[in-house]
Design an enzyme around this catalytic site. Structure first.
Site, mmCIF file in Angstrom:
data_model
loop_
_atom_site.group_PDB
_atom_site.id
_atom_site.type_symbol
_atom_site.label_atom_id
_atom_site.label_comp_id
_atom_site.label_asym_id
_atom_site.label_seq_id
_atom_site.Cartn_x
_atom_site.Cartn_y
_atom_site.Cartn_z
ATOM 1 C CG PHE A 207 -1.762 1.139 1.479
ATOM 2 C CD1 PHE A 207 -2.926 1.307 0.733
ATOM 3 C CD2 PHE A 207 -1.457 2.088 2.455
ATOM 4 C CE1 PHE A 207 -3.757 2.401 0.953
ATOM 5 C CE2 PHE A 207 -2.291 3.173 2.675
ATOM 6 C CZ PHE A 207 -3.437 3.325 1.928
ATOM 7 C CB SER A 210 1.303 -0.066 -4.939
ATOM 8 O OG SER A 210 0.481 -0.276 -3.813
ATOM 9 C CB THR A 218 -1.291 -5.777 -10.959
ATOM 10 O OG1 THR A 218 -1.704 -4.976 -9.846
ATOM 11 C CG2 THR A 218 -0.089 -5.140 -11.619
ATOM 12 C CB SER A 220 -4.057 -4.879 -6.527
ATOM 13 O OG SER A 220 -3.844 -4.741 -5.170
ATOM 14 N N GLY A 270 -0.677 -2.563 -18.633
ATOM 15 C CA GLY A 270 -0.161 -1.571 -19.579
ATOM 16 C C GLY A 270 -0.317 -1.959 -21.034
ATOM 17 N NE ARG A 416 10.772 -8.865 -1.067
ATOM 18 C CZ ARG A 416 10.490 -8.439 -2.285
ATOM 19 N NH1 ARG A 416 10.312 -9.300 -3.249
ATOM 20 N NH2 ARG A 416 10.392 -7.157 -2.558
ATOM 21 C CE1 TYR A 477 1.194 -12.805 -0.620
ATOM 22 C CE2 TYR A 477 2.656 -13.719 1.035
ATOM 23 C CZ TYR A 477 2.359 -12.748 0.105
ATOM 24 O OH TYR A 477 3.239 -11.711 -0.104
HETATM 25 C C1 FAD Z 1 6.494 -6.461 -0.661
HETATM 26 C C2 FAD Z 1 5.345 -6.507 -1.611
HETATM 27 C C3 FAD Z 1 4.070 -6.738 -1.125
HETATM 28 C C4 FAD Z 1 2.989 -6.813 -2.011
HETATM 29 N N1 FAD Z 1 1.746 -7.021 -1.517
HETATM 30 C C5 FAD Z 1 0.680 -7.048 -2.351
HETATM 31 C C6 FAD Z 1 -0.636 -7.254 -1.842
HETATM 32 O O1 FAD Z 1 -0.861 -7.390 -0.642
HETATM 33 N N2 FAD Z 1 -1.653 -7.265 -2.741
HETATM 34 C C7 FAD Z 1 -1.443 -7.084 -4.064
HETATM 35 O O2 FAD Z 1 -2.402 -7.081 -4.827
HETATM 36 N N3 FAD Z 1 -0.195 -6.920 -4.574
HETATM 37 C C8 FAD Z 1 0.860 -6.877 -3.756
HETATM 38 N N4 FAD Z 1 2.128 -6.687 -4.256
HETATM 39 C C9 FAD Z 1 2.327 -6.543 -5.706
HETATM 40 C C10 FAD Z 1 2.238 -5.083 -6.228
HETATM 41 O O3 FAD Z 1 2.339 -4.165 -5.161
HETATM 42 C C11 FAD Z 1 0.936 -4.895 -6.974
HETATM 43 O O4 FAD Z 1 1.005 -5.618 -8.171
HETATM 44 C C12 FAD Z 1 0.550 -3.434 -7.257
HETATM 45 O O5 FAD Z 1 -0.779 -3.433 -7.683
HETATM 46 C C13 FAD Z 1 1.404 -2.749 -8.296
HETATM 47 O O6 FAD Z 1 1.074 -1.365 -8.275
HETATM 48 P P1 FAD Z 1 2.142 -0.264 -8.711
HETATM 49 O O7 FAD Z 1 1.476 1.057 -8.670
HETATM 50 O O8 FAD Z 1 3.371 -0.402 -7.918
HETATM 51 O O9 FAD Z 1 2.387 -0.679 -10.223
HETATM 52 P P2 FAD Z 1 3.754 -0.874 -11.000
HETATM 53 O O10 FAD Z 1 4.597 -1.859 -10.289
HETATM 54 O O11 FAD Z 1 4.368 0.432 -11.294
HETATM 55 O O12 FAD Z 1 3.229 -1.527 -12.367
HETATM 56 C C14 FAD Z 1 2.691 -2.813 -12.393
HETATM 57 C C15 FAD Z 1 2.095 -3.085 -13.783
HETATM 58 O O13 FAD Z 1 0.993 -2.217 -14.011
HETATM 59 C C16 FAD Z 1 1.230 -1.362 -15.113
HETATM 60 N N5 FAD Z 1 0.715 -0.044 -14.745
HETATM 61 C C17 FAD Z 1 1.022 0.679 -13.636
HETATM 62 N N6 FAD Z 1 0.337 1.837 -13.648
HETATM 63 C C18 FAD Z 1 -0.412 1.847 -14.779
HETATM 64 C C19 FAD Z 1 -1.304 2.781 -15.371
HETATM 65 N N7 FAD Z 1 -1.598 3.940 -14.796
HETATM 66 N N8 FAD Z 1 -1.880 2.462 -16.565
HETATM 67 C C20 FAD Z 1 -1.615 1.274 -17.163
HETATM 68 N N9 FAD Z 1 -0.765 0.372 -16.660
HETATM 69 C C21 FAD Z 1 -0.172 0.647 -15.476
HETATM 70 C C22 FAD Z 1 2.725 -1.377 -15.339
HETATM 71 O O14 FAD Z 1 3.060 -1.118 -16.684
HETATM 72 C C23 FAD Z 1 3.056 -2.804 -14.938
HETATM 73 O O15 FAD Z 1 2.743 -3.653 -16.007
HETATM 74 C C24 FAD Z 1 3.208 -6.630 -3.398
HETATM 75 C C25 FAD Z 1 4.508 -6.371 -3.867
HETATM 76 C C26 FAD Z 1 5.560 -6.318 -2.982
HETATM 77 C C27 FAD Z 1 6.935 -6.050 -3.501
#
Ligand code: FAD
Length: 556
Positions: A207, A210, A218, A220, A270, A416, A477
């Site tokens: 949170f 992101s 993704t 989420s 994307g 990690r 998980y």
């Molecule tokens: C430690 C850790 C914990 C996590 N916990 C969770 C969790 O509890 N639940 C969960 O769902 N996920 C979790 N994740 C995974 C990650 O946080 C999610 O996938 C999150 O939704 C990615 O969001 P972001 O804004 O960081 O996207 P990014 O990492 O910047 O991008 C992810 C993908 O989305 C695309 N994208 C991003 N923004 C846009 C946009 N505006 N338009 C079109 N495409 C876009 C990018 O091109 C890429 O393909 C975790 C990751 C880590 C490292």
């Protein structure tokens, strides 16, 4: 220079923040027992040096940079190496290992920060006209390999960072709908909503770093999804910039206007365009919010209780149960004076468990959350407690451990990086399956991980929890850890692939909420069938004939 903030280029989270175990007396003995790593003797690697990093040269032409600068202003476009590196990978274990080991085959050639949707449109159109590749970038927290440019890409790669689009634009109070710019990160958007008395109710572990656009891209899921839904439920409307125009999906409660384009954007990573705005359903901040801890004698008893809660009238906001290994881990990472150690040492709980004939090595810790009006929250707890008791669980642990879990959950990702400093891997694989298959999925993933550890010839660890309940099933998980032997990436592949393969062999999905990227795409046909892949390929080929929008992700 842009004011958009990013995580450390080499790891999770903010500069200067890291995992410490000095105040967790059970942690070092636990790690020694689990993976054979002696933290007192291990030599800790320092922070990697950016100066030593080999960054592939940018291929962008000065003319194209000037064209982009004319759209967003010179301060908001950069070819500087640090920015290009920050935008190369997400934060998967594979990403962290590669960046620490100087393995960057391909970085974006240019990074751009548009200010609004009109600028995003101009950037996308300019990139398409130049036959460049566009990779949208939200918070960069991805762990499915969805951000990295393909190593074979010879065209100019533009990383389009949404970080300047970070406002909550409007709240339709009558409908409980908020229009939010796609680059808004969790804490920013939640603070803006809270100031008006609302919450989004979406709290993934990532949170803090992101964005709402990334969550949609993704698919989420957040900790309180049992009440608020996954982002697929929460995101009602969207604006998506595509080459030549904006795809607009109004925030309708439901519609039968053909196959759902909204669902196509969800999880599109994307590949269908750049999401600039999301209209989400929001809720009044609850009057009461509690997270209670419970214990079960075994994993099987706990899963049976969770299954019954899901099909009952009870509607908790969180249902989560750790298996015995993860329960042991939670006890080991608790602080000496405040956490579970104190609770277990000072309360009568262990003796009560023993008097019930429980084997303490099998106990499973559960957190169940309740939200809403006081009377609603109390009523849900009453219903849940009856089910927990029926399955032999202990209901009187209280809220203390749940409060600590709630406060500390966003700190866990730093662990990690700590393990990597010590030469060890700690990573996750997650899935979902119907209730009837959940125990098999769990058993098979354990067996697969241990076979992989045997194959490599190492002592490895695996633990799991169930969270995100639905009427028909739930998410499992898994967290796995081991000390690298000779070849970190090859060993990681062996373990990760074995667990992923066990998911599809057990009829579970390849990912419940991390998406596909390049990390999970080898199993996509197993998940959605070869014909499903044909449909997906057709969608991307028809809507992006030049293969300019984040090519190679989900399907290649
Ligand atoms: C430690 C850790 C914990 C996590 N916990 C969770 C969790 O509890 N639940 C969960 O769902 N996920 C979790 N994740 C995974 C990650 O946080 C999610 O996938 C999150 O939704 C990615 O969001 P972001 O804004 O960081 O996207 P990014 O990492 O910047 O991008 C992810 C993908 O989305 C695309 N994208 C991003 N923004 C846009 C946009 N505006 N338009 C079109 N495409 C876009 C990018 O091109 C890429 O393909 C975790 C990751 C880590 C490292």
């Amino acid at each position: 220079m842009t004011d958009v903030k990013h995580m450390k280029w080499w790891g999770w989270g903010n500069e200067g923040v890291g995992f410490k175990y000095g105040d967790k007396p059970g942690f070092a003995p636990f790690v020694l027992e689990a993976v054979g790593l002696d933290l007192e003797k291990a030599i800790r690697q320092g922070e990697p040096s950016f100066e030593e990093l080999r960054v592939p040269a940018s291929n962008v032409t000065p003319a194209f940079v000037a064209e982009l600068a004319a759209i967003v202003g010179e301060a908001h476009v950069t070819v500087e190496d640090k920015s290009r590196v920050i935008h190369t990978y997400g934060k998967s274990l594979r990403d962290l290992v590669r960046i620490r080991n100087n393995w960057i085959e391909r970085a974006p050639d240019v990074v751009i920060y548009p200010a609004d949707e009109a600028e995003v449109q101009q950037v996308v159109d300019a990139a398409i006209a130049a036959n460049a590749v566009i990779i949208p970038f939200g918070g960069g927290s991805d762990i499915a390999g969805s951000l990295e440019p393909l190593p074979s890409e010879t065209r100019t790669v533009v990383s389009l960072d949404l970080g300047r689009l970070r406002e909550v634009l409007d709240i339709d109070e009558a409908s409980g709908l908020a229009r939010i710019q796609a680059g808004s990160q969790g804490p920013d958007l939640e603070a803006q909503l809270n100031a008006r008395g609302y919450t989004i109710g979406h709290f993934p572990d990532s949170f803090t770093h992101s964005t709402v656009g990334g969550w949609v891209a993704t698919r989420s899921s957040g900790m309180q999804s049992d009440k608020y839904g996954d982002i697929a439920d929460i995101a009602r409307g969207m604006r998506v910039v595509r080459p030549g125009g904006v795809l607009v999906l109004r925030p309708l409660p439901s519609t039968s206007s053909g196959p759902s384009v909204r669902e196509m954007i969800l999880g599109s990573e994307g590949r269908l365009g750049v999401i600039t705005e999301v209209t989400v359903q929001v809720h009044r901040k609850p009057e009461q919010r509690d997270v209670y801890a419970y214990f079960f004698p075994t994993w099987e008893a706990g899963i049976a209780a969770m299954t019954e809660i899901a099909e009952s009238d009870a509607a908790p906001s969180i249902t989560r149960i750790s298996d015995a290994n993860e329960t042991g881990f939670s006890l080991s990472t608790s602080k000496s004076r405040t956490g579970f150690s104190k609770f277990m040492a000072e309360s009568a709980l262990p003796s009560i468990m023993k008097s019930k004939g429980w084997d303490l090595s099998k106990i499973c810790l559960s957190f169940i959350g309740y939200e809403g009006s006081k009377s609603h929250a109390n009523r849900q707890r009453y219903l849940v407690n009856k089910i927990v008791s029926k399955h032999g669980g202990i209901t009187f642990v209280g809220t203390g451990p749940g409060v600590l879990y709630d406060q500390k959950k966003f700190d866990t990702p730093y662990l990690r990086d700590f393990l990597l400093d010590m030469g060890a891997a700690g990573d996750v694989s997650e899935t979902a399956a119907p209730w009837s298959k959940l125990l098999d999925v769990h058993r098979n993933a354990y067996a697969a991980a241990h076979r992989a550890y045997d194959e490599i010839g190492i002592k490895g660890w695996i633990m799991s929890h169930m969270s995100h309940s639905y009427h028909s099933g739930a998410c499992l998980y898994f967290t796995f850890a081991f000390v690298f032997k000779d070849d970190p990436i090859a060993e990681y592949n062996t373990v990760k692939n074995a667990i992923q393969q066990s998911f599809v062999d057990s009829e579970a999905t390849i990912s419940h909420h991390h998406g596909v990227g390049v990390e999970h795409s080898p199993w996509l046909a197993d998940d959605i069938s070869p014909e499903g892949v044909v449909v997906m390929r057709g969608l991307f080929a028809a809507t992006d004939p030049g293969n300019n929008l984040n090519p190679g992700k989900i399907v290649n």
